[in-house]
Motif scaffolding. Sequence first.
Motif, PDB file in Angstrom:
ATOM      1  N   ASP A 158      18.420   6.564  12.871  1.00 56.73           N
ATOM      2  CA  ASP A 158      17.015   6.708  13.309  1.00 56.73           C
ATOM      3  C   ASP A 158      16.208   6.459  12.279  1.00 56.73           C
ATOM      4  O   ASP A 158      16.324   7.786  11.577  1.00 56.73           O
ATOM      5  CB  ASP A 158      16.851   7.688  14.562  1.00 56.73           C
ATOM      6  CG  ASP A 158      17.735   7.866  15.740  1.00 56.73           C
ATOM      7  OD1 ASP A 158      17.393   6.951  16.614  1.00 56.73           O
ATOM      8  OD2 ASP A 158      18.459   8.586  15.880  1.00 56.73           O
ATOM      9  N   THR A 159      15.495   5.575  12.011  1.00 58.59           N
ATOM     10  CA  THR A 159      14.446   5.524  10.779  1.00 58.59           C
ATOM     11  C   THR A 159      13.046   5.819  11.168  1.00 58.59           C
ATOM     12  O   THR A 159      12.645   5.121  12.345  1.00 58.59           O
ATOM     13  CB  THR A 159      14.600   4.160  10.023  1.00 58.59           C
ATOM     14  OG1 THR A 159      16.064   4.013  10.083  1.00 58.59           O
ATOM     15  CG2 THR A 159      14.000   3.952   9.056  1.00 58.59           C
ATOM     16  N   ASN A 160      12.268   6.892  10.431  1.00 58.88           N
ATOM     17  CA  ASN A 160      10.899   6.668  10.767  1.00 58.88           C
ATOM     18  C   ASN A 160      10.170   6.502   9.431  1.00 58.88           C
ATOM     19  O   ASN A 160      10.651   7.228   8.382  1.00 58.88           O
ATOM     20  CB  ASN A 160      10.471   8.228  11.280  1.00 58.88           C
ATOM     21  CG  ASN A 160      11.102   8.503  12.738  1.00 58.88           C
ATOM     22  OD1 ASN A 160      10.719   8.232  13.590  1.00 58.88           O
ATOM     23  ND2 ASN A 160      12.251   9.127  12.694  1.00 58.88           N
TER      24      ASN A 160
ATOM     25  N   GLU B 236      17.725  -3.365   8.729  1.00 57.58           N
ATOM     26  CA  GLU B 236      17.269  -2.297   9.521  1.00 57.58           C
ATOM     27  C   GLU B 236      17.326  -0.945   9.508  1.00 57.58           C
ATOM     28  O   GLU B 236      16.351  -0.079   9.765  1.00 57.58           O
ATOM     29  CB  GLU B 236      17.399  -2.595  11.288  1.00 57.58           C
ATOM     30  CG  GLU B 236      17.116  -3.862  11.777  1.00 57.58           C
ATOM     31  CD  GLU B 236      18.006  -4.141  13.077  1.00 57.58           C
ATOM     32  OE1 GLU B 236      18.464  -3.145  13.609  1.00 57.58           O
ATOM     33  OE2 GLU B 236      17.810  -5.314  13.398  1.00 57.58           O
ATOM     34  N   PHE B 237      18.269  -0.538   8.291  1.00 57.05           N
ATOM     35  CA  PHE B 237      18.537   0.778   8.096  1.00 57.05           C
ATOM     36  C   PHE B 237      17.459   1.367   7.181  1.00 57.05           C
ATOM     37  O   PHE B 237      17.366   2.807   7.810  1.00 57.05           O
ATOM     38  CB  PHE B 237      19.951   0.736   7.279  1.00 57.05           C
ATOM     39  CG  PHE B 237      20.381   2.102   6.836  1.00 57.05           C
ATOM     40  CD1 PHE B 237      21.053   2.973   7.695  1.00 57.05           C
ATOM     41  CD2 PHE B 237      20.071   2.814   5.670  1.00 57.05           C
ATOM     42  CE1 PHE B 237      21.440   4.132   7.581  1.00 57.05           C
ATOM     43  CE2 PHE B 237      20.588   4.123   5.237  1.00 57.05           C
ATOM     44  CZ  PHE B 237      21.460   4.738   6.166  1.00 57.05           C
TER      45      PHE B 237
ATOM     46  N   THR C 252      12.783   2.874  13.880  1.00 59.49           N
ATOM     47  CA  THR C 252      14.056   1.609  14.072  1.00 59.49           C
ATOM     48  C   THR C 252      14.900   2.578  14.299  1.00 59.49           C
ATOM     49  O   THR C 252      15.138   3.724  14.007  1.00 59.49           O
ATOM     50  CB  THR C 252      13.983   0.735  12.966  1.00 59.49           C
ATOM     51  OG1 THR C 252      14.308   1.274  11.870  1.00 59.49           O
ATOM     52  CG2 THR C 252      12.862  -0.113  12.754  1.00 59.49           C
ATOM     53  N   GLY C 253      16.141   1.959  15.094  1.00 60.17           N
ATOM     54  CA  GLY C 253      17.374   2.753  15.262  1.00 60.17           C
ATOM     55  C   GLY C 253      18.461   1.908  15.631  1.00 60.17           C
ATOM     56  O   GLY C 253      18.280   1.012  16.475  1.00 60.17           O
ATOM     57  N   THR C 254      19.679   2.306  15.905  1.00 55.61           N
ATOM     58  CA  THR C 254      20.759   1.869  16.675  1.00 55.61           C
ATOM     59  C   THR C 254      21.859   2.820  16.889  1.00 55.61           C
ATOM     60  O   THR C 254      21.900   3.972  16.158  1.00 55.61           O
ATOM     61  CB  THR C 254      21.554   0.644  15.690  1.00 55.61           C
ATOM     62  OG1 THR C 254      22.466   0.128  16.525  1.00 55.61           O
ATOM     63  CG2 THR C 254      21.980   1.203  14.436  1.00 55.61           C
TER      64      THR C 254
ATOM     65  N   GLY D 223       0.908  -1.228  -0.184  1.00 57.02           N
ATOM     66  CA  GLY D 223       0.009  -0.191  -0.036  1.00 57.02           C
ATOM     67  C   GLY D 223       0.766   1.283  -0.125  1.00 57.02           C
ATOM     68  O   GLY D 223       0.162   2.332  -0.179  1.00 57.02           O
ATOM     69  N   GLY D 224       2.056   1.075  -0.024  1.00 59.59           N
ATOM     70  CA  GLY D 224       2.969   2.410   0.040  1.00 59.59           C
ATOM     71  C   GLY D 224       3.459   2.867   1.621  1.00 59.59           C
ATOM     72  O   GLY D 224       2.512   3.139   2.333  1.00 59.59           O
ATOM     73  N   TYR D 225       4.806   2.974   1.700  1.00 60.20           N
ATOM     74  CA  TYR D 225       5.235   3.610   2.783  1.00 60.20           C
ATOM     75  C   TYR D 225       6.325   4.560   2.536  1.00 60.20           C
ATOM     76  O   TYR D 225       6.994   4.587   1.551  1.00 60.20           O
ATOM     77  CB  TYR D 225       6.005   2.627   3.589  1.00 60.20           C
ATOM     78  CG  TYR D 225       4.938   1.645   4.607  1.00 60.20           C
ATOM     79  CD1 TYR D 225       4.654   1.953   5.967  1.00 60.20           C
ATOM     80  CD2 TYR D 225       4.564   0.559   4.032  1.00 60.20           C
ATOM     81  CE1 TYR D 225       3.789   1.411   6.583  1.00 60.20           C
ATOM     82  CE2 TYR D 225       3.303  -0.159   4.575  1.00 60.20           C
ATOM     83  CZ  TYR D 225       3.066   0.465   6.117  1.00 60.20           C
ATOM     84  OH  TYR D 225       2.411  -0.451   6.724  1.00 60.20           O
ATOM     85  N   GLU D 226       6.432   5.790   3.445  1.00 55.75           N
ATOM     86  CA  GLU D 226       7.351   6.671   2.976  1.00 55.75           C
ATOM     87  C   GLU D 226       8.060   7.147   4.478  1.00 55.75           C
ATOM     88  O   GLU D 226       7.380   6.897   5.202  1.00 55.75           O
ATOM     89  CB  GLU D 226       6.876   7.784   2.168  1.00 55.75           C
ATOM     90  CG  GLU D 226       5.779   8.394   2.830  1.00 55.75           C
ATOM     91  CD  GLU D 226       5.132   9.702   1.978  1.00 55.75           C
ATOM     92  OE1 GLU D 226       5.670   9.778   0.866  1.00 55.75           O
ATOM     93  OE2 GLU D 226       4.269  10.546   2.446  1.00 55.75           O
ATOM     94  N   GLY D 227       9.201   7.712   4.398  1.00 49.17           N
ATOM     95  CA  GLY D 227       9.658   8.387   5.624  1.00 49.17           C
ATOM     96  C   GLY D 227      11.228   8.703   5.337  1.00 49.17           C
ATOM     97  O   GLY D 227      11.709   9.298   4.193  1.00 49.17           O
ATOM     98  N   ASP D 228      12.139   8.773   6.333  1.00 47.50           N
ATOM     99  CA  ASP D 228      13.378   9.038   6.083  1.00 47.50           C
ATOM    100  C   ASP D 228      14.194   8.513   7.334  1.00 47.50           C
ATOM    101  O   ASP D 228      13.539   7.944   8.159  1.00 47.50           O
ATOM    102  CB  ASP D 228      13.412  10.783   6.174  1.00 47.50           C
ATOM    103  CG  ASP D 228      13.019  11.278   7.603  1.00 47.50           C
ATOM    104  OD1 ASP D 228      13.700  10.651   8.689  1.00 47.50           O
ATOM    105  OD2 ASP D 228      12.051  11.815   7.638  1.00 47.50           O
ATOM    106  N   VAL D 229      15.300   8.242   7.075  1.00 53.06           N
ATOM    107  CA  VAL D 229      16.601   7.803   7.847  1.00 53.06           C
ATOM    108  C   VAL D 229      17.537   9.072   8.299  1.00 53.06           C
ATOM    109  O   VAL D 229      18.134   9.465   7.262  1.00 53.06           O
ATOM    110  CB  VAL D 229      17.080   6.576   7.330  1.00 53.06           C
ATOM    111  CG1 VAL D 229      17.874   6.788   5.984  1.00 53.06           C
ATOM    112  CG2 VAL D 229      18.331   6.080   8.400  1.00 53.06           C
ATOM    113  N   GLN D 230      17.682   9.113   9.632  1.00 50.98           N
ATOM    114  CA  GLN D 230      18.922  10.152  10.037  1.00 50.98           C
ATOM    115  C   GLN D 230      19.919   9.449  10.590  1.00 50.98           C
ATOM    116  O   GLN D 230      19.728   8.751  11.400  1.00 50.98           O
ATOM    117  CB  GLN D 230      18.114  11.168  11.140  1.00 50.98           C
ATOM    118  CG  GLN D 230      18.977  12.268  11.253  1.00 50.98           C
ATOM    119  CD  GLN D 230      18.442  13.492  12.116  1.00 50.98           C
ATOM    120  OE1 GLN D 230      17.345  13.069  12.743  1.00 50.98           O
ATOM    121  NE2 GLN D 230      18.841  14.558  11.609  1.00 50.98           N
TER     122      GLN D 230
END
Length: 481
Positions: A176-178, A231-232, A191-193, A128-135
């Motif tokens: 840190d991923t959202n 996980e990235f 998720t994050g590490t 169905g589609g996902y979006e976000g960003d990883v810092q």
Amino acid sequence: MKQLKLFTMLSLALSFPVLTAQENTEVVVVNSEPISLDQQEWENNYYGMNQNYVNFTSEQKKFKDWTLAIYAGVPMVQGSDLNSSVSGEGMKWGYDLQAVLTKQITHAFGLGLQFNYGKAGLQTPALGGYEGDVQYRVLSLIGDINFSNLLRRVDNKSRYAWALHGYGGLATFGYDTNISPKNNQRINKKTGTNMGSGSLGIVGGGGLRYKINQSIDAELKAMYYYTGDEEFDGSTSVPGLSEVNERKEDGMFVFNLGLIWKIGKHYEHLAWADPLADIYPGHSPQDLQDMLVVCAQGDKDDDGVCDDWDRELDTPAGARVDGAGRALDTDLDGIIDLYDKCVTLAGPAENDGCPTNADSESLLNFAIANLEFTLDSDVISPSYYPLLDRAAEYLKYYKDNTYDVIGHTDARASKAYNMNLSQRRAEAVKSYLVEKGGVNANQLNVVAMGEEDLRFPECKPASKCPEWKNHANRRVVFVLK
């Protein structure tokens, strides 16, 4: 599985230099028989080469060997479950900032500590589609190979301004991923590490570097960061999303443009140095730079000539000088041109460097003292033009005086012929002074003297004298009226 892959790659990377080095290893056989030498003799025989060893200090270095680089660019997560660019969906942009401190070890290899900070966009049409960003934060230990120096030709003397670099090393990731469903942004999956031994990866890439000057370089760089996990990109936070592309492990491309500051007091940086420069004839760039240091002693009289080779250190302000720093005296009358009112005409100091009227006749005759004519000719040789030009300067200075221009011959031929010849010679001199020298014609009166009043009276008849004396008798003189 992740740890096993990473361990295998590290083992291969570490063992490669050892395996290649074994091909060129020399086996040295040491005599096992006991040697009966006292301690001092042993040291002299076997360690003598090191007795005069001197520690290498920074003062002995010839090149800069540290750099600090700052980069800015864009990251692009690709080959993961969520990517920055998706066909039909466009591109989700981010940013990347880098700082790299590098120690150059040889002309072709350096070791750098790199830190990245940035944010990359993420998206996928799956489920169905996902979006976000990883810092993310990345700390890397990177080897830098200068391929241009490795492949540099010995006979290439062109300006060395472009260099191709290759990079590779180990990295630890913190992120840190959202991500959220595209149809419900209020649902946020995280998720994050943190950076550390549990989040190791590999980094590699290349760069094209340009040498702006001796202190700054510019570089366009492309790198790939392999995280070795899933996980990235945050796909593990959504059930089933990471199984869409089960075998994909996350990675990221980063494209940067940056400036590199070469740190140190030396002229050249080791990465740009030619290792064979010392065998070329001529001076090194550093030697040339040292040789170009001028005016070490300054220029105290401010005459434009350094005191290192100034032969007159107290030249008056405003005076023109020669190459040795001495004030010019064009007419050589002992009065420098700065104070001389008659720069091209010699004169005494009491008359401000200008000739006096009493000296006018002697100065005119001195100016043309060497002007002589060939036998039976009234033609002035071009070699005498400078003498007449000098006489013209005096005549224009003494513009209120009038002079007889007296022509002479030697004692050959008849008196009547010689009178006519001397007349023509005097007229030739007057004609040149008026037409070429700009002298007023009324200032000069032509007089013919013939063979009378010879410079060498003993040459009458001419056969009594050598030719040079007869030649000297064929002349013109000035007499003040």
